[in-house]
Scaffold this active site. Sequence first.
Site, PDB file in Angstrom:
ATOM      1  N   LYS A  22     -22.278 -19.845  12.153  1.00 41.56           N
ATOM      2  CA  LYS A  22     -21.140 -19.482  13.021  1.00 41.56           C
ATOM      3  C   LYS A  22     -20.428 -20.705  13.564  1.00 41.56           C
ATOM      4  O   LYS A  22     -20.191 -20.834  14.758  1.00 41.56           O
ATOM      5  CB  LYS A  22     -21.608 -18.583  14.158  1.00 41.56           C
ATOM      6  CG  LYS A  22     -22.168 -17.248  13.665  1.00 41.56           C
ATOM      7  CD  LYS A  22     -22.440 -16.292  14.803  1.00 41.56           C
ATOM      8  CE  LYS A  22     -23.041 -15.002  14.328  1.00 41.56           C
ATOM      9  NZ  LYS A  22     -24.403 -15.110  13.778  1.00 41.56           N
TER      10      LYS A  22
HETATM   11  O1  LIG Z   1     -23.043 -13.320  11.676  1.00 43.01           O
HETATM   12  C1  LIG Z   1     -24.065 -12.653  11.841  1.00 43.01           C
HETATM   13  O2  LIG Z   1     -24.947 -12.665  11.002  1.00 43.01           O
HETATM   14  C2  LIG Z   1     -24.136 -11.725  12.972  1.00 43.01           C
HETATM   15  C3  LIG Z   1     -22.928 -11.243  13.425  1.00 43.01           C
HETATM   16  C4  LIG Z   1     -22.904 -10.158  14.316  1.00 43.01           C
HETATM   17  O3  LIG Z   1     -21.856  -9.614  14.631  1.00 43.01           O
HETATM   18  N1  LIG Z   1     -24.093  -9.667  14.758  1.00 43.01           N
HETATM   19  C5  LIG Z   1     -25.305 -10.184  14.378  1.00 43.01           C
HETATM   20  O4  LIG Z   1     -26.345  -9.645  14.798  1.00 43.01           O
HETATM   21  N2  LIG Z   1     -25.339 -11.256  13.532  1.00 43.01           N
HETATM   22  C6  LIG Z   1     -26.643 -11.868  13.132  1.00 43.01           C
HETATM   23  O5  LIG Z   1     -27.363 -10.902  12.349  1.00 43.01           O
HETATM   24  C7  LIG Z   1     -28.757 -10.947  12.655  1.00 43.01           C
HETATM   25  C8  LIG Z   1     -29.171  -9.598  13.218  1.00 43.01           C
HETATM   26  O6  LIG Z   1     -30.558  -9.526  13.307  1.00 43.01           O
HETATM   27  P1  LIG Z   1     -31.332  -8.129  13.519  1.00 43.01           P
HETATM   28  O7  LIG Z   1     -30.698  -7.471  14.710  1.00 43.01           O
HETATM   29  O8  LIG Z   1     -32.741  -8.564  13.759  1.00 43.01           O
HETATM   30  O9  LIG Z   1     -31.153  -7.341  12.258  1.00 43.01           O
HETATM   31  C9  LIG Z   1     -28.936 -12.131  13.581  1.00 43.01           C
HETATM   32  O10 LIG Z   1     -29.183 -13.279  12.767  1.00 43.01           O
HETATM   33  C10 LIG Z   1     -27.578 -12.275  14.261  1.00 43.01           C
HETATM   34  O11 LIG Z   1     -27.320 -13.607  14.662  1.00 43.01           O
END
Ligand SMILES: O=C(O)c1cc(=O)[nH]c(=O)n1[C@@H]1O[C@H](COP(=O)(O)O)[C@@H](O)[C@H]1O
Length: 272
Positions: free
Chosen positions: A96
């Site tokens: 990001k």
């Molecule tokens: O860019 C991302 O990956 C991201 C964007 C977003 O809007 N929301 C989001 O949760 N993420 C990332 O996606 C992952 C979500 O993880 P879980 O919630 O464990 O599935 C993490 O690495 C967050 O940093």
Amino acid sequence: MSPFGTRLHAAITDRGPFCVGIDPHAGLLHEWGLADDVAGLERFALTVVEAVAPYASVVKPQSAFYERFGSRGVAVLERVVADSRAAGALVLMDVKRGDIGSTSQAYADAYLDPASPLASDAITASPFLGFGSLDPMIDTARTHGAGVFVLALTSNKEGPEFQHARTDSGATVAGTVLDHLRRLNADADPLGSFGAVIGATIGESDEDLAFNGPVLAPGYGAQGGTTADIRRIFGPAAGAVLASSSREVLRLGPDTGAMRDAVRRANDELTA
Ligand SMILES: O=C(O)c1cc(=O)[nH]c(=O)n1[C@@H]1O[C@H](COP(=O)(O)O)[C@@H](O)[C@H]1O
């Protein structure tokens, strides 16, 4: 190297649209019976790579979980990238990043130039400094057949405060990001290399989500997003949507068979 969008399209066709986030949370290391140190990080991350990288089209390591251990953590991240690519997965490095153009070039060199130890297939980028500030990342990605996924409608509840705000043109900030991506992907076939991050948790959206590029849809799984949500939000564009989940898969470890089966199940469900 062929363009990222072309490689991603082939990978999704071959393996399915499920993306596994490789996020070594301290709590997960603990659940796995590992210490929250570099040795635990390495064991955790490389076990996940071994379990999922031969089956998933894309893996998405979140850099912060490695950076918290300093240079030795980043060395583990380098191995995650190299081993995942060797197993046939594309690596979307979740960093990001976003800064003024000249620094943006340094981020591009760090993650998108094949000469870098952290060179990945794509990165996540933040457009908060203006979409044009990402130009060095876009140009470097084009040069090396890499991709950039720009935050548009994120999965977290705080996102709408900025992302739904209107610019001088009357479009929302998210809609403006999507307009830029539509322009960048205009001539690409079968799929552009410049993607949007649009959470699986956003509910309804009035935005035009068709921009001829891939979507990273985090929030699938642990944050509550489902396959039905992906279908409802993206409709016919759903083929180029990477439903992404971290904790829901990682919690199944260290059983590599269970993690692998979760990838297969998710891919089956998403392509049914
Ligand atoms: O860019 C991302 O990956 C991201 C964007 C977003 O809007 N929301 C989001 O949760 N993420 C990332 O996606 C992952 C979500 O993880 P879980 O919630 O464990 O599935 C993490 O690495 C967050 O940093």
